[in-house]
Scaffold this active site. Structure first.
Site, mmCIF file in Angstrom:
data_model
loop_
_atom_site.group_PDB
_atom_site.id
_atom_site.type_symbol
_atom_site.label_atom_id
_atom_site.label_comp_id
_atom_site.label_asym_id
_atom_site.label_seq_id
_atom_site.Cartn_x
_atom_site.Cartn_y
_atom_site.Cartn_z
ATOM 1 N N CYS A 1 -53.015 4.835 19.654
ATOM 2 C CA CYS A 1 -52.477 4.409 18.371
ATOM 3 C C CYS A 1 -51.592 5.465 17.733
ATOM 4 O O CYS A 1 -50.989 5.219 16.695
ATOM 5 C CB CYS A 1 -53.630 4.024 17.429
ATOM 6 S SG CYS A 1 -53.792 2.229 17.272
ATOM 7 N N ASP B 1 -53.584 -8.686 7.278
ATOM 8 C CA ASP B 1 -55.010 -8.472 7.475
ATOM 9 C C ASP B 1 -55.223 -8.053 8.923
ATOM 10 O O ASP B 1 -54.265 -7.935 9.699
ATOM 11 C CB ASP B 1 -55.799 -9.751 7.158
ATOM 12 C CG ASP B 1 -56.970 -9.474 6.219
ATOM 13 O OD1 ASP B 1 -57.669 -8.483 6.465
ATOM 14 O OD2 ASP B 1 -57.158 -10.242 5.255
#
Length: 724
Positions: free
Chosen positions: A404, A434
């Protein structure tokens, strides 16, 4: 991790992290063979160096000085490290069986797994420790010494075996126990009439030093049983032993006998070229090998001298070149530690002793370890000539991270989605913003859908697949949903069809294990080749009631985090070759562990997310903005991965750090720990829930051996974060 444009066509597998293999890795990293994929299989991320073990036991060297960092060596060599013990070999299928991993295919393989000193004496397995494997013995010794210092164990030790190793370790343990303030009672138990493997002059010097240290010797002593407090003999009084160490001879690793390998007394028979006598694809070296034409004692010096020959012959086996012979010396120098900082040198029956010889031995050992530790820094392509404006700033002096840490910044994504994202309608209840989209199901209930992929940060496709699967499932778990189905998206580096099949098999097996364990089925996917390994999954899940989002938090809720932070800096350190192997291995193990139980226990949270690329601060901010609240973070309560803070303090950072800091500022009276903005891969669940519910969840988590850390509180106010 970007590969060469040349395809990978052959698999070279090194089984074991012995001295010869460590030296091969060092040399391979300086000049890798194009087209060869290198794999190392070893139970742990480090391997102890034999020469410094007595010094470590005596207290002259710390653990880091003793251990060869295989993780860093593999990174240097571009190799993948599979953490697990080899348990078998299928030569017809050309596969090594690895405990906890499955089969690993090879075209050429080398075995360097050392020996063991385990003994078949009654009570040995339950109450004693073998001097080899060294790492297990060293760990057991550290525990015992700590217990003696705490007054929990008496300083009573028995060493079974009166050879060089047994005497060295007995003196080292006696020295350490005496240095700790105790009165050591160390006994060497030898079945023969004299100490073995020592010239008469050497034995006399060793016996004098043992006497000075209070080490007694029991000769012609036959051990009949070992208990938790004693070593029982056929004749004579029992020997007190709160710790019993087996150091009697060299015993081959047991699994070798279960194979069809050609063996001599349990050791692998090899020819002059170090190749297994009946197999031109296999090699063996070190203590596990028996050199048919020139048998030699089990001593590390031969493995070290064999390493250059092994390196060249492995390359020859992979490329069709000519092999060369290993010609071990007939005589070698023995340097025997005497407990304190003194040693005996023996060669051809002559012996000298004293502190000067220990310093000489220390210099030799440190030089060997420095050669395996001082690895070249990761190369970065230097910019030459003019470049477009902004290139230097974009690079920020750091290579692009994996995992990431390679994510696009949150502000960039947020601005784009605000501009182009159409409003949701129909059965789509929530869209981007979300953790996952929420869809209404026609028959009632809800479905969530999310996608994630990871740029490779370790060379092991199976480990990457496990972590990528856990990472992708995090969005579903964060919404309190039950995983349902998954599609895979895989980019392989360029490789031959045979290596494609091997790699995809490992990826599929690892991903299936994680997904099936979570209750999801892999129903398809897409695979291509490209510049580097990239693995991703699109995952769906279901929930009977409305899934948990970011926007339901209430004033007074506390924030709970289920995993430590610092993965980004550890992976950045790993890419740069500066992160210790144990630190990297521990972080990878956590990242590869599913969080289904944590999600279930937190399924009634008011708001929840998983901490990933935007860092802890970015995900706290997301809850604050969606819920219209401010957050107070309790810095001391935030858990960190072991070793992460030290790396951060050294200036190691992810390439995404500065973007995360700008996107989610934290108000504080002093400096803010960079780890609060460190991008996480397969990070913990971050839940907002009432304090009583959080404490109850914390108790449930701890009861199941899981973690839940309360790290802050939400309150009414403008969405923001401040540090307490």
């Amino acid at each position: 991790m970007v590969q060469s444009d040349l395809p990978l066509t052959r698999d070279l597998v090194l089984v074991g992290g012995g001295h010869a293999h460590a030296l091969v890795l060092r040399k391979w990293g300086m000049d890798p063979l194009p087209g060869a994929r290198l794999t190392v299989i070893n139970p742990g991320p480090t391997a102890p160096y034999t020469g410094m073990l007595p010094g470590h036991i005596a207290g002259h060297y710390d653990r880091d000085a003793l251990e060869i960092d295989l993780m860093r060596l593999c990174r240097h060599a571009g190799a993948r490290l599979i953490l697990g013990a080899a348990t078998g070999i299928d030569r017809a299928a050309r596969e090594i069986t690895v405990e906890g991993h499955g089969a690993v295919a090879y075209d050429v393989a080398s075995i360097d797994i050392g020996i063991t000193a385990k003994m078949g004496l009654p009570g040995f397995a339950a109450h004693a420790v073998a001097a080899k494997p060294l790492d297990l013995y060293a760990a057991r010794w550290r525990e015992f010494l700590a217990a003696v210092k705490a007054g929990e164990q008496p300083p009573e030790v028995a060493v079974i075996g009166g050879g060089v190793a047994g005497c060295e370790l007995a003196m080292a343990m006696a020295f350490a126990l005496r240095d700790a303030g105790g009165q050591p009672a160390v006994t060497v138990v030898e079945h023969g009439p004299q100490l073995s493997g020592l010239a008469p002059r050497t034995e006399a010097m060793v016996r004098r030093q043992m006497a000075e240290l209070g080490v007694t010797v029991a000769l012609e002593a036959k051990v009949t049983q070992i208990t938790d407090r004693q070593v029982l003999l056929a004749d004579g009084a029992p020997i007190p032993a709160a710790l019993c160490v087996g150091a009697a001879g060299a015993v081959p690793q047991g699994w070798l006998a279960q194979t069809d390998l050609p063996l001599h007394a349990g050791f692998i028979r090899v020819g002059a070229d170090l190749g297994v006598v009946d197999d031109d694809r296999l090699f063996a070296v070190g203590d596990c090998a028996h050199m048919e034409g020139s048998p030699r004692p089990k001593a590390g010096v031969f493995a070290v001298r064999a390493a250059p020959v092994l390196h060249d012959n492995l390359r020859a086996a992979l490329s069709g070149g000519a092999r060369r012979a290993f010609k071990p010396q007939r005589h070698y120098l023995k340097l025997i530690s005497l407990g304190g900082k003194a040693a005996v040198a023996e060669r051809n029956g002559l012996a000298l002793g004293g502190a000067l010889l220990w310093r000489w031995k220390d210099r030799i050992d440190r030089k060997f370890m420095d050669g395996l530790d001082d690895l070249p820094a990761m190369k970065t392509d230097a910019l030459t000539g003019p470049v477009a404006s902004g290139v230097q700033e974009a690079l920020a002096g750091k290579p692009l991270c994996g995992g990431c840490g390679a994510k696009v910044g949150g502000a960039v994504l947020g601005d784009l989605l605000a501009e182009v994202q159409p409003p949701v309608s129909g059965d789509v209840l929530t869209g981007a913003g979300d953790d996952a989209a929420v869809l209404r199901q026609p028959g009632g209930g809800f479905q969530v859908m999310s996608t994630d992929h990871l740029r490779g940060f370790v060379e092991d496709p199976a480990m990457m697949a496990r972590i990528a699967a856990v990472h992708a499932l995090g969005d579903v778990w964060a919404m309190g949903a039950t995983p349902q189905a998954a599609l895979s998206s895989i980019i392989l580096p360029r490789m031959s069809p045979e290596l494609q099949a091997r790699t995809l098999r490992e990826i599929a097996m690892a991903a299936q294990e994680v997904m099936a364990g979570a209750g999801a089925q892999i129903v398809g996917g897409h695979t291509t080749m490209g510049a580097e390994l990239t693995i991703g999954f699109t995952v769906t899940g279901t929930r009977n009631v409305m899934p948990i989002g970011l926007g339901g938090a209430q004033p007074g809720d506390v924030l709970m985090l289920t995993r430590p932070i610092g993965a980004g800096v550890i992976l950045a350190g790993h890419m740069a070759g500066t992160a210790p192997g144990r630190v990297v291995a521990e972080a990878l193990d956590v990242m590869a562990t599913p969080q289904a139980r944590e999600a279930e226990i937190l399924s009634k949270a008011h708001a929840m997310t998983d901490v990933t690329g935007f860092g802890l601060a970015g995900h706290v901010q997301a809850i604050c903005r969606a819920s219209g609240l401010a957050a107070e973070l309790w810095g001391e309560a935030v858990p960190l991965y072991p070793g992460a803070q030290a790396l951060s303090d050294q200036g190691v950072a992810s390439s995404l750090l500065s973007v995360n800091q700008a996107d989610a500022p934290i108000a504080a009276a002093g400096p803010v720990n960079p780890l609060f903005h460190d991008p996480q891969t397969a990070g913990g669940l971050l839940a907002a829930l009432p304090e009583d519910a959080a404490k109850a969840a914390q108790a449930r988590l701890r009861g199941e051996g899981l973690a839940g850390h309360i790290i802050g509180r939400l309150e009414a106010g403008v969405p923001s974060i401040r540090l307490r």
